[in-house]
Design a protein around this motif. Sequence first.
Motif, PDB file in Angstrom:
ATOM      1  N   PRO A  48       4.432 -28.269  13.254  1.00  0.00           N
ATOM      2  CA  PRO A  48       3.240 -29.240  13.263  1.00  0.00           C
ATOM      3  C   PRO A  48       1.960 -28.670  12.672  1.00  0.00           C
ATOM      4  N   GLY A  49       1.235 -29.588  12.060  1.00  0.00           N
ATOM      5  CA  GLY A  49      -0.053 -29.145  11.202  1.00  0.00           C
ATOM      6  C   GLY A  49       0.162 -28.719   9.868  1.00  0.00           C
ATOM      7  N   GLN A  50       1.343 -28.534   9.613  1.00  0.00           N
ATOM      8  CA  GLN A  50       2.133 -28.060   8.345  1.00  0.00           C
ATOM      9  C   GLN A  50       1.374 -26.963   7.811  1.00  0.00           C
ATOM     10  N   ASP A  51       0.703 -26.052   8.501  1.00  0.00           N
ATOM     11  CA  ASP A  51       0.220 -24.753   8.160  1.00  0.00           C
ATOM     12  C   ASP A  51       1.425 -23.509   8.345  1.00  0.00           C
ATOM     13  N   ASP A  52       1.847 -23.722   9.384  1.00  0.00           N
ATOM     14  CA  ASP A  52       2.952 -22.498   9.598  1.00  0.00           C
ATOM     15  C   ASP A  52       4.152 -22.789   9.335  1.00  0.00           C
ATOM     16  N   VAL A  53       4.841 -22.067   8.239  1.00  0.00           N
ATOM     17  CA  VAL A  53       6.132 -22.274   7.810  1.00  0.00           C
ATOM     18  C   VAL A  53       7.017 -20.946   8.038  1.00  0.00           C
ATOM     19  N   LEU A  54       8.202 -21.241   8.918  1.00  0.00           N
ATOM     20  CA  LEU A  54       9.118 -20.314   9.168  1.00  0.00           C
ATOM     21  C   LEU A  54      10.112 -20.147   7.994  1.00  0.00           C
ATOM     22  N   LYS A  55      10.502 -19.094   7.657  1.00  0.00           N
ATOM     23  CA  LYS A  55      11.408 -18.755   6.375  1.00  0.00           C
ATOM     24  C   LYS A  55      12.620 -18.203   6.955  1.00  0.00           C
ATOM     25  N   GLY A  56      13.956 -18.646   6.800  1.00  0.00           N
ATOM     26  CA  GLY A  56      15.090 -18.075   7.255  1.00  0.00           C
ATOM     27  C   GLY A  56      15.530 -18.331   8.718  1.00  0.00           C
ATOM     28  N   ARG A  57      16.856 -18.655   8.770  1.00  0.00           N
ATOM     29  CA  ARG A  57      17.627 -18.818   9.990  1.00  0.00           C
ATOM     30  C   ARG A  57      17.024 -17.782  11.142  1.00  0.00           C
ATOM     31  N   ALA A  58      17.050 -16.381  10.693  1.00  0.00           N
ATOM     32  CA  ALA A  58      17.055 -15.522  11.726  1.00  0.00           C
ATOM     33  C   ALA A  58      15.645 -15.666  12.293  1.00  0.00           C
ATOM     34  N   ALA A  59      14.312 -15.803  11.477  1.00  0.00           N
ATOM     35  CA  ALA A  59      13.066 -16.243  12.004  1.00  0.00           C
ATOM     36  C   ALA A  59      12.880 -17.290  13.113  1.00  0.00           C
ATOM     37  N   PHE A  60      13.788 -18.556  12.603  1.00  0.00           N
ATOM     38  CA  PHE A  60      14.094 -19.799  13.318  1.00  0.00           C
ATOM     39  C   PHE A  60      14.636 -19.484  14.687  1.00  0.00           C
ATOM     40  N   ARG A  61      15.589 -18.598  14.533  1.00  0.00           N
ATOM     41  CA  ARG A  61      16.301 -18.268  15.810  1.00  0.00           C
ATOM     42  C   ARG A  61      15.554 -17.551  16.784  1.00  0.00           C
ATOM     43  N   ASP A  62      14.808 -16.644  16.367  1.00  0.00           N
ATOM     44  CA  ASP A  62      13.704 -15.736  17.302  1.00  0.00           C
ATOM     45  C   ASP A  62      12.555 -17.078  18.072  1.00  0.00           C
ATOM     46  N   VAL A  63      12.226 -17.973  17.250  1.00  0.00           N
ATOM     47  CA  VAL A  63      11.292 -18.612  17.930  1.00  0.00           C
ATOM     48  C   VAL A  63      11.860 -19.592  18.870  1.00  0.00           C
ATOM     49  N   LEU A  64      13.044 -19.890  18.896  1.00  0.00           N
ATOM     50  CA  LEU A  64      13.755 -20.896  19.786  1.00  0.00           C
ATOM     51  C   LEU A  64      13.924 -20.304  21.318  1.00  0.00           C
TER      52      LEU A  64
END
Length: 133
Positions: A48-64
Amino acid sequence: MPATETASLHKDTVSNTEIVKRGWEAVGSGDWDALIADYTADMIFVMPGQDDVLKGRAAFRDVLDNLGAALPPGFEITAMRQIEGNGEVMSIVDWKCDKIQGGSQLAVLFKLSASKIYEERWFMDTEQWKAAF
């Protein structure tokens, strides 16, 4: 091809909407490994806000693992519907939380190729979202 083989092929085909619904079910149960199984390794997640972009499944998994901290207190999804077309699925999400009892909506765009999500992008009223905390 015999009719039974054709029917079997259609039976095994999963729609993009079904993939997205499966993901929401994984979110609801906290099964992050099941969720990320439907994403490409090089996927992007636009927050949300369109400023922060996570790149890659591993980074996405860490945030979860810290998803609870990213949601307002008392966050609850009250309804959801999917709209599918051209390799994309849009989830329209009705939600409420402690500070927004009347509820609101947000939208999540999923882009898919070869039955895998390669982009997830959230759209919402960011001022309202901030006020929910």
